[in-house]
Scaffold this motif. Structure first.
Motif, PDB file in Angstrom:
ATOM      1  N   CYS A 109       0.804  -1.226   0.000  1.00  0.00           N
ATOM      2  CA  CYS A 109       0.000   0.000   0.000  1.00  0.00           C
ATOM      3  C   CYS A 109       0.834   1.271   0.000  1.00  0.00           C
ATOM      4  CB  CYS A 109      -0.924  -0.009   1.225  1.00  0.00           C
ATOM      5  SG  CYS A 109      -2.166   1.302   1.202  1.00  0.00           S
ATOM      6  N   TYR A 110       0.937   1.894  -1.163  1.00  0.00           N
ATOM      7  CA  TYR A 110       1.351   3.288  -1.259  1.00  0.00           C
ATOM      8  C   TYR A 110       0.515   3.913  -2.362  1.00  0.00           C
ATOM      9  CZ  TYR A 110       4.011   2.019  -5.455  1.00  0.00           C
ATOM     10  OH  TYR A 110       4.366   1.572  -6.698  1.00  0.00           O
ATOM     11  N   THR A 111       0.162   5.173  -2.207  1.00  0.00           N
ATOM     12  CA  THR A 111      -0.659   5.854  -3.204  1.00  0.00           C
ATOM     13  C   THR A 111      -0.164   7.286  -3.405  1.00  0.00           C
ATOM     14  OG1 THR A 111      -2.267   6.786  -1.635  1.00  0.00           O
ATOM     15  CG2 THR A 111      -2.693   4.555  -2.449  1.00  0.00           C
ATOM     16  N   PRO A 112      -0.405   7.844  -4.600  1.00  0.00           N
ATOM     17  CA  PRO A 112      -0.058   9.256  -4.815  1.00  0.00           C
ATOM     18  C   PRO A 112      -0.806  10.183  -3.864  1.00  0.00           C
ATOM     19  CG  PRO A 112      -0.478   8.144  -6.904  1.00  0.00           C
ATOM     20  CD  PRO A 112      -0.905   7.201  -5.824  1.00  0.00           C
ATOM     21  N   LEU A 113      -1.982   9.767  -3.424  1.00  0.00           N
ATOM     22  CA  LEU A 113      -2.807  10.621  -2.568  1.00  0.00           C
ATOM     23  C   LEU A 113      -2.439  10.514  -1.094  1.00  0.00           C
ATOM     24  CD1 LEU A 113      -5.181  12.565  -2.241  1.00  0.00           C
ATOM     25  CD2 LEU A 113      -6.712  10.588  -2.224  1.00  0.00           C
ATOM     26  N   TRP A 114      -2.263   9.291  -0.585  1.00  0.00           N
ATOM     27  CA  TRP A 114      -2.123   9.097   0.859  1.00  0.00           C
ATOM     28  C   TRP A 114      -0.736   8.665   1.313  1.00  0.00           C
ATOM     29  CZ3 TRP A 114      -5.859  11.531   2.978  1.00  0.00           C
ATOM     30  CH2 TRP A 114      -7.144  11.517   2.420  1.00  0.00           C
ATOM     31  N   GLY A 115       0.151   8.341   0.399  1.00  0.00           N
ATOM     32  CA  GLY A 115       1.492   7.940   0.808  1.00  0.00           C
ATOM     33  C   GLY A 115       1.579   6.462   1.159  1.00  0.00           C
ATOM     34  N   VAL A 116       2.543   6.120   2.031  1.00  0.00           N
ATOM     35  CA  VAL A 116       2.878   4.731   2.346  1.00  0.00           C
ATOM     36  C   VAL A 116       2.227   4.303   3.655  1.00  0.00           C
ATOM     37  CG1 VAL A 116       4.763   3.109   2.842  1.00  0.00           C
ATOM     38  CG2 VAL A 116       5.086   4.926   1.155  1.00  0.00           C
ATOM     39  N   THR A 117       1.601   3.116   3.645  1.00  0.00           N
ATOM     40  CA  THR A 117       1.074   2.502   4.868  1.00  0.00           C
ATOM     41  C   THR A 117       2.045   1.416   5.309  1.00  0.00           C
ATOM     42  OG1 THR A 117      -1.212   2.972   4.263  1.00  0.00           O
ATOM     43  CG2 THR A 117      -0.855   1.221   5.875  1.00  0.00           C
ATOM     44  N   ARG A 118       2.311   1.344   6.630  1.00  0.00           N
ATOM     45  CA  ARG A 118       3.365   0.478   7.145  1.00  0.00           C
ATOM     46  C   ARG A 118       2.812  -0.606   8.074  1.00  0.00           C
ATOM     47  NH1 ARG A 118       8.202   2.389   5.694  1.00  0.00           N
ATOM     48  NH2 ARG A 118       8.195   4.506   4.831  1.00  0.00           N
ATOM     49  N   ASN A 119       3.565  -1.695   8.150  1.00  0.00           N
ATOM     50  CA  ASN A 119       3.189  -2.831   8.981  1.00  0.00           C
ATOM     51  C   ASN A 119       3.553  -2.539  10.435  1.00  0.00           C
ATOM     52  OD1 ASN A 119       3.171  -5.475  10.270  1.00  0.00           O
ATOM     53  ND2 ASN A 119       3.165  -6.329   8.214  1.00  0.00           N
ATOM     54  N   PRO A 120       2.630  -2.643  11.376  1.00  0.00           N
ATOM     55  CA  PRO A 120       2.951  -2.308  12.770  1.00  0.00           C
ATOM     56  C   PRO A 120       3.967  -3.242  13.412  1.00  0.00           C
ATOM     57  CG  PRO A 120       0.754  -3.245  12.609  1.00  0.00           C
ATOM     58  CD  PRO A 120       1.216  -3.009  11.207  1.00  0.00           C
ATOM     59  N   TRP A 121       4.108  -4.455  12.880  1.00  0.00           N
ATOM     60  CA  TRP A 121       5.071  -5.410  13.444  1.00  0.00           C
ATOM     61  C   TRP A 121       6.501  -5.052  13.057  1.00  0.00           C
ATOM     62  CZ3 TRP A 121       3.413  -9.170  16.772  1.00  0.00           C
ATOM     63  CH2 TRP A 121       2.027  -9.422  16.798  1.00  0.00           C
ATOM     64  N   ASN A 122       6.697  -4.466  11.915  1.00  0.00           N
ATOM     65  CA  ASN A 122       8.000  -4.014  11.434  1.00  0.00           C
ATOM     66  C   ASN A 122       7.724  -2.984  10.360  1.00  0.00           C
ATOM     67  OD1 ASN A 122      10.470  -3.590  10.187  1.00  0.00           O
ATOM     68  ND2 ASN A 122      11.122  -5.717  10.367  1.00  0.00           N
ATOM     69  N   THR A 123       7.941  -1.725  10.689  1.00  0.00           N
ATOM     70  CA  THR A 123       7.493  -0.644   9.819  1.00  0.00           C
ATOM     71  C   THR A 123       8.298  -0.532   8.536  1.00  0.00           C
ATOM     72  OG1 THR A 123       8.831   0.893  11.143  1.00  0.00           O
ATOM     73  CG2 THR A 123       6.474   0.742  11.659  1.00  0.00           C
ATOM     74  N   GLN A 124       9.399  -1.302   8.399  1.00  0.00           N
ATOM     75  CA  GLN A 124      10.094  -1.321   7.116  1.00  0.00           C
ATOM     76  C   GLN A 124       9.316  -2.117   6.070  1.00  0.00           C
ATOM     77  OE1 GLN A 124      14.215  -2.355   7.272  1.00  0.00           O
ATOM     78  NE2 GLN A 124      14.630  -1.124   9.084  1.00  0.00           N
ATOM     79  N   TYR A 125       8.354  -2.913   6.527  1.00  0.00           N
ATOM     80  CA  TYR A 125       7.599  -3.780   5.634  1.00  0.00           C
ATOM     81  C   TYR A 125       6.182  -3.258   5.439  1.00  0.00           C
ATOM     82  CZ  TYR A 125      11.315  -7.219   5.682  1.00  0.00           C
ATOM     83  OH  TYR A 125      12.514  -7.846   5.513  1.00  0.00           O
ATOM     84  N   GLY A 126       5.578  -3.706   4.352  1.00  0.00           N
ATOM     85  CA  GLY A 126       4.202  -3.341   4.071  1.00  0.00           C
ATOM     86  C   GLY A 126       3.227  -4.245   4.797  1.00  0.00           C
ATOM     87  N   PRO A 127       1.957  -3.824   4.881  1.00  0.00           N
ATOM     88  CA  PRO A 127       0.926  -4.613   5.557  1.00  0.00           C
ATOM     89  C   PRO A 127       0.160  -5.535   4.628  1.00  0.00           C
ATOM     90  CG  PRO A 127       0.055  -2.461   5.043  1.00  0.00           C
ATOM     91  CD  PRO A 127       1.469  -2.484   4.511  1.00  0.00           C
ATOM     92  N   GLY A 128       0.599  -5.638   3.353  1.00  0.00           N
ATOM     93  CA  GLY A 128      -0.221  -6.348   2.376  1.00  0.00           C
ATOM     94  C   GLY A 128      -1.322  -5.441   1.858  1.00  0.00           C
ATOM     95  N   GLY A 129      -2.031  -5.925   0.859  1.00  0.00           N
ATOM     96  CA  GLY A 129      -3.098  -5.128   0.284  1.00  0.00           C
ATOM     97  C   GLY A 129      -4.169  -6.013  -0.336  1.00  0.00           C
ATOM     98  N   SER A 130      -5.336  -5.461  -0.651  1.00  0.00           N
ATOM     99  CA  SER A 130      -5.515  -4.025  -0.659  1.00  0.00           C
ATOM    100  C   SER A 130      -6.289  -3.476   0.550  1.00  0.00           C
ATOM    101  CB  SER A 130      -6.258  -3.615  -1.943  1.00  0.00           C
ATOM    102  OG  SER A 130      -7.589  -4.111  -1.942  1.00  0.00           O
ATOM    103  N   SER A 131      -6.779  -4.355   1.425  1.00  0.00           N
ATOM    104  CA  SER A 131      -7.445  -3.855   2.642  1.00  0.00           C
ATOM    105  C   SER A 131      -6.377  -3.580   3.699  1.00  0.00           C
ATOM    106  CB  SER A 131      -8.472  -4.877   3.140  1.00  0.00           C
ATOM    107  OG  SER A 131      -9.403  -5.195   2.133  1.00  0.00           O
ATOM    108  N   SER A 132      -5.441  -2.721   3.310  1.00  0.00           N
ATOM    109  CA  SER A 132      -4.200  -2.540   4.064  1.00  0.00           C
ATOM    110  C   SER A 132      -4.439  -1.888   5.416  1.00  0.00           C
ATOM    111  CB  SER A 132      -3.228  -1.705   3.229  1.00  0.00           C
ATOM    112  OG  SER A 132      -3.133  -2.188   1.906  1.00  0.00           O
TER     113      SER A 132
END
Length: 481
Positions: free
Chosen positions: A135-158
């Motif tokens: 999950c990253y978008t031109p509008l809202w930026g990057v969403t991060r995984n709370p367990w390790n913020t270097q990683y993504g949370p998966g998508g698309s219900s991120s």
């Protein structure tokens, strides 16, 4: 109870406490709002937080409990995905093209949750038009995984999964067209359910799309059952909904059941931690009295090609972009790519895709008839970097570069959108060496929801459930080996 414990209450437990007057909805909501203020700036799970209107609704819920008029979900905070319409709310789909888009209608699934007393606490982030596994978008930026913020949370219900894992909501909703409920559930250590097509109502024009599923995410199986019991059932707005009802309170004893599993679905390289955590659940089921056997599947990357063809042809992104050449500079790289792929499709591509779907079920169908459930990983690796482009195909699993079609779709969920009538629940299976959770899909026979959920109950209660204790304290891992 400390506020950091309050925010991790399940909906089932919160409702019990509301009913016995040991906790008020307004108290729980305030704890959740405080949690959002503390955690959301570093995670970016919400596009909007409706604190004022939620407080009003929570006070009304307090009164309903006091007067004995509480509804089944009275006072429970619900995070709603940013592609799910609610009348009068802004819905952006994660796109600059829809930054100020206000809808006039409400999704029938959300409407049922709201009618049952749920309170919308906010809108959750998603990749643009849902076209990515992180999950990253031109509008809202990057969403991060709370367990390790270097990683993504998966998508698309991120953001939906992040909000649950970080204690910023009690329940969430999502939509799933290639794994969009199950992928983030796996990456964030929560539960996500893709009900069989027709079980849960969709909104227009998705009512004619068998690959699209609306459904619940939660921190417990009981909360998935609770939400499903409210969402599911025939709806006048959705011609595809089925009349059959399911008793979601029924939990079956799995002792003596036969369970099949596949580590790779025939063609995925799978991360060692993902594999080991799946095998741990397999041993847990054996200890509970199940017969668990590995079965071969001869699926290949033609399954991916077929899913891409059906997904692109439906115009998931193109439907929202009315002048592609004019607006393409405003789009994310992955949304632009998906629209371009759709424009290149021919009728023969779609015919071939449907033939692949038929062959897939000719293999899996007999397995499902001979076993009570089928297990496989939710994702081939725990997650990918938070800001990784889906068009970046340089992915390694177990030290080896993976084939491009696996790099593009490292999630093992999309085959079960092609086989839309199968119920599939992603359940937590453990934690990887990066600190990011892993997940396993439980797949059932067509429309056999309860068998899937019964296996999940057994796993949750006797084998594995996610320990959120570190996240309760707001601890995110920033470094990994």
């Amino acid at each position: 109870m400390h506020q950091t414990e309050l925010v991790y209450l399940s909906a089932t437990e919160a409702l019990r406490r509301f009913a016995e007057a040991s906790l008020r909805p307004s108290e729980l909501l305030e704890a959740l709002i405080n949690r959002i203020e503390a955690e959301n700036p570093k995670l970016n799970a919400f596009t909007a937080v409706y604190a004022d209107s939620a407080r009003v609704a929570a006070r009304e819920a307090d009164e309903r409990y006091a007067t004995g008029t509480a509804r089944p979900l009275e006072g429970i905070a619900l995070a709603v995905k940013d592609n799910i319409p609610i009348a009068g709310h802004t819905v952006t789909y994660g796109s600059k093209l829809y930054e100020h888009n206000v809808t006039a209608n409400t999704h029938p699934g959300v409407e049922r949750l709201l009618d049952a007393g749920a309170i919308v606490i906010g809108r959750t982030t998603m990749p643009e038009f849902g076209e990515a596994g992180n999950c990253y978008t031109p509008l809202w930026g990057v969403t991060r995984n709370p367990w390790n913020t270097q990683y993504g949370p998966g998508g698309s219900s991120s953001g939906a999964a992040v909000a649950l894992a970080a204690g910023m909501t009690t329940i969430s909703d999502g939509s799933d067209i290639g794994g969009s409920i199950r992928i983030p559930a796996s990456c964030c250590g929560v539960y996500g359910y893709k009900a069989p097509y027709g079980r849960n109502p969709n909104d227009l024009p998705n009512t004619f799309d068998p690959y699209m599923h609306y459904g619940p995410l939660a921190r417990t199986v009981d909360d998935i059952r609770l939400m499903q019991g409210i969402i599911s059932g025939r709806h006048v707005d959705d011609i595809g909904t089925v009349a059959e009802t399911v008793d979601y309170t029924r939990v079956q004893d799995v002792r003596g059941w036969k369970i099949a599993y596949s580590i790779d679905l025939g063609y995925f390289p799978v991360d060692e931690d993902v594999r080991d955590n799946l095998l741990s659940l397999v041993e847990g089921l054996r200890a509970l009295g199940c017969t668990v056997e590995e079965v071969p599947l001869d699926w290949g990357t033609e399954v991916f090609d077929a899913w891409v063809a059906t997904n692109s042809s439906r115009g998931s992104a193109a439907r929202f972009v009315h002048d592609f050449e004019r607006d393409r500079h405003l789009l994310s790289d992955y949304a632009e790519d998906m629209i371009a792929k759709g424009k290149e499709l021919s009728s023969s591509d779609l015919i071939e895709a449907l033939e692949v779907h038929v062959q897939m079920y000719r293999e899996l169908g007999p397995i499902l008839e001979n076993y009570d459930a089928f297990l496989c990983p939710t994702t081939a690796l725990p997650s990918v970097p938070a800001d990784r482009s889906p068009l970046d195909l340089d992915i390694e699993i177990n030290g080896e570069v993976v084939p491009p079609k696996v790099a593009e779709a490292w999630f093992m969920t999309y085959p079960f959108n092609s086989l839309a009538q199968l119920p599939v629940l992603s359940v937590p299976s453990g934690i990887s060496r990066t600190g990011v959770p892993t997940g396993v899909q439980i797949v059932g026979r067509s429309y056999d929801d309860n068998r899937v959920l019964s296996v999940a109950n057994a796993l949750e209660r006797h084998v594995h459930a996610t320990d959120f204790s570190a996240l309760q304290q707001g601890v995110q891992q920033h470094d990994h080996n």
